[in-house]
Design a protein around this motif. Structure first.
Motif, mmCIF file in Angstrom:
data_model
loop_
_atom_site.group_PDB
_atom_site.id
_atom_site.type_symbol
_atom_site.label_atom_id
_atom_site.label_comp_id
_atom_site.label_asym_id
_atom_site.label_seq_id
_atom_site.Cartn_x
_atom_site.Cartn_y
_atom_site.Cartn_z
ATOM 1 N N ILE A 263 0.863 -1.185 0.000
ATOM 2 C CA ILE A 263 0.000 0.000 0.000
ATOM 3 C C ILE A 263 0.897 1.232 0.000
ATOM 4 O O ILE A 263 1.659 1.463 0.956
ATOM 5 C CB ILE A 263 -0.938 0.018 1.219
ATOM 6 N N ALA A 264 0.837 2.006 -1.048
ATOM 7 C CA ALA A 264 1.736 3.160 -1.209
ATOM 8 C C ALA A 264 1.421 4.247 -0.192
ATOM 9 O O ALA A 264 0.292 4.369 0.307
ATOM 10 C CB ALA A 264 1.618 3.713 -2.624
ATOM 11 N N ASP A 265 2.434 5.057 0.106
ATOM 12 C CA ASP A 265 2.280 6.079 1.139
ATOM 13 C C ASP A 265 1.437 7.270 0.684
ATOM 14 O O ASP A 265 1.174 8.177 1.465
ATOM 15 C CB ASP A 265 3.646 6.552 1.644
ATOM 16 N N TRP A 266 0.997 7.257 -0.586
ATOM 17 C CA TRP A 266 0.120 8.346 -1.027
ATOM 18 C C TRP A 266 -1.368 7.954 -0.955
ATOM 19 O O TRP A 266 -2.237 8.644 -1.488
ATOM 20 C CB TRP A 266 0.477 8.804 -2.443
ATOM 21 N N CYS A 267 -1.665 6.855 -0.261
ATOM 22 C CA CYS A 267 -3.057 6.451 -0.038
ATOM 23 C C CYS A 267 -3.858 7.614 0.554
ATOM 24 O O CYS A 267 -3.418 8.258 1.519
ATOM 25 C CB CYS A 267 -3.108 5.237 0.892
ATOM 26 N N GLN A 268 -5.053 7.862 -0.025
ATOM 27 C CA GLN A 268 -5.897 8.985 0.408
ATOM 28 C C GLN A 268 -6.946 8.587 1.443
ATOM 29 O O GLN A 268 -7.701 9.435 1.918
ATOM 30 C CB GLN A 268 -6.604 9.590 -0.821
ATOM 31 N N CYS A 305 -8.881 1.099 -6.721
ATOM 32 C CA CYS A 305 -8.178 2.235 -6.121
ATOM 33 C C CYS A 305 -7.997 3.350 -7.153
ATOM 34 O O CYS A 305 -7.333 3.151 -8.177
ATOM 35 C CB CYS A 305 -6.802 1.793 -5.597
ATOM 36 N N HIS A 307 -6.220 5.908 -6.974
ATOM 37 C CA HIS A 307 -4.885 6.512 -6.922
ATOM 38 C C HIS A 307 -3.762 5.480 -7.148
ATOM 39 O O HIS A 307 -2.593 5.802 -6.950
ATOM 40 C CB HIS A 307 -4.695 7.208 -5.565
ATOM 41 N N CYS A 309 -2.759 2.813 -5.517
ATOM 42 C CA CYS A 309 -1.931 2.662 -4.315
ATOM 43 C C CYS A 309 -1.622 1.215 -3.965
ATOM 44 O O CYS A 309 -0.702 0.957 -3.185
ATOM 45 C CB CYS A 309 -2.631 3.283 -3.107
#
Length: 313
Positions: A263-268, A305, A307, A309
């Motif tokens: 899960i990327a750190d830019w998850c909203q 998703c 974004h 992520c």
């Protein structure tokens, strides 16, 4: 490769079904051309059917791979609810796969009699398609005990694709024994069964022999779908089923390849992934968080998703 018959009136297929999720864009492990090469290699080794789904978005990849391999059978699946949606799904598959007649088509991820009731328009369309020769065999896939039991009672159903492994990982509504009882009920009335998530989404790869032996010990299960994304994985699985010794170098390449949901750190924190996770493995703590023990690495969360992520790595 040993051939089996799916249920009393089903198809003759290889004991291994090629699980194509692992080579699809949904998981992104390999390029399209690499996936085609792996599929063709599997055909050469005697694997003669493929499991896919509309959401895997790899019909074009499969169509390219099966050129010159008319004997290969294909299972696809759809989340269609209405008859109109199912007609669209069937025509999409026929066109993209370049086949007038589809071998298998399933309702995707059915959980219970209530779920099936909500999809009954799509099921009636599958029955019509079967009568018209558009599709040969129809059925459901499911992660639920109730799904297996309800599916077995559907008129015209030929095959069920349930989640099954020796720890019961991924079963969403009951115990392993309850799943075995439900599969036993379905098989007794002639329905074909091929298992998914035999290795529990990677959690059971530390003892693959036990995982395979467990599936083979269940008389009502005829076959299993195994996800593969390399020639080495094809060779490894074929050696497992033939009960031959696996060379140490091949074990190192395949057996110890651990994967996880990244899960990327830019998850909203929008929560869409949580809504579609069939295992309840995702939760929201300002951003999405995964319970690695519950995740079976299906990758279905990644498709919703907005974004980009989530990814299996």
């Amino acid at each position: 490769m040993r051939q089996v018959k799916l249920g009393l009136w089903g198809a003759e297929v290889s004991e291994i079904c090629f699980g194509s999720l692992a080579i699809s864009p949904l998981q992104g492990r390999v390029s399209e051309s690499e996936g085609i090469a792996v599929l063709r290699y599997a055909f050469e080794q005697g694997i003669n059917w493929i499991d896919t789904a509309e959401i895997y978005d790899n019909y074009g990849q499969i169509a390219a791979a099966i050129k010159g391999h008319d004997e290969v059978q294909i299972v696809s699946k759809s989340y269609s609810v209405t008859a109109e949606e199912m007609r669209h799904s069937l025509e999409k598959a026929r066109s993209a796969l370049n086949r007038d007649t589809l071998d298998f088509f399933l309702l995707h991820e059915q959980e219970s009699a209530l779920t099936l009731k909500g999809h009954f328009g799509a099921w009636e369309e599958l029955l019509r398609a079967k009568e018209q020769g558009i599709v040969r065999w129809i059925g459901i896939s499911t992660h639920a005990v109730a799904g297996v039991r309800a599916g077995a009672l559907l008129p015209g159903l030929d095959v069920i694709h349930p989640i099954l492994n020796y720890q019961g990982l991924g079963i969403i509504d009951g115990s392993l024994q309850e799943m075995l009882d439900a599969i036993g009920f379905a098989s007794e009335i002639g329905i074909g069964i091929y298992a998914m998530k035999v290795f529990g989404g990677g959690h059971l790869t530390h003892d693959p022999e036990k995982a395979i032996e467990f599936i083979r010990s269940i008389s009502g299960v005829q076959s299993m779908a195994l996800g593969m994304s390399s020639r080495e994985e094809v060779d490894y699985n074929l050696l497992l089923l033939s009960e031959k010794e696996i060379p140490p170098e091949l074990q190192e390449k395949v057996k110890h390849r651990e994967r996880k949901l990244y899960i990327a750190d830019w998850c909203q924190g929008c929560g869409r992934c949580i809504e579609v996770c069939p295992q309840g493995a995702l939760s929201l703590e300002e951003v999405a968080v995964v319970d690695a023990e519950a995740c079976v690495l299906c990758g279905y969360c990644g498709r919703v998703c907005p974004h980009f992520c989530l990814k299996i790595v």
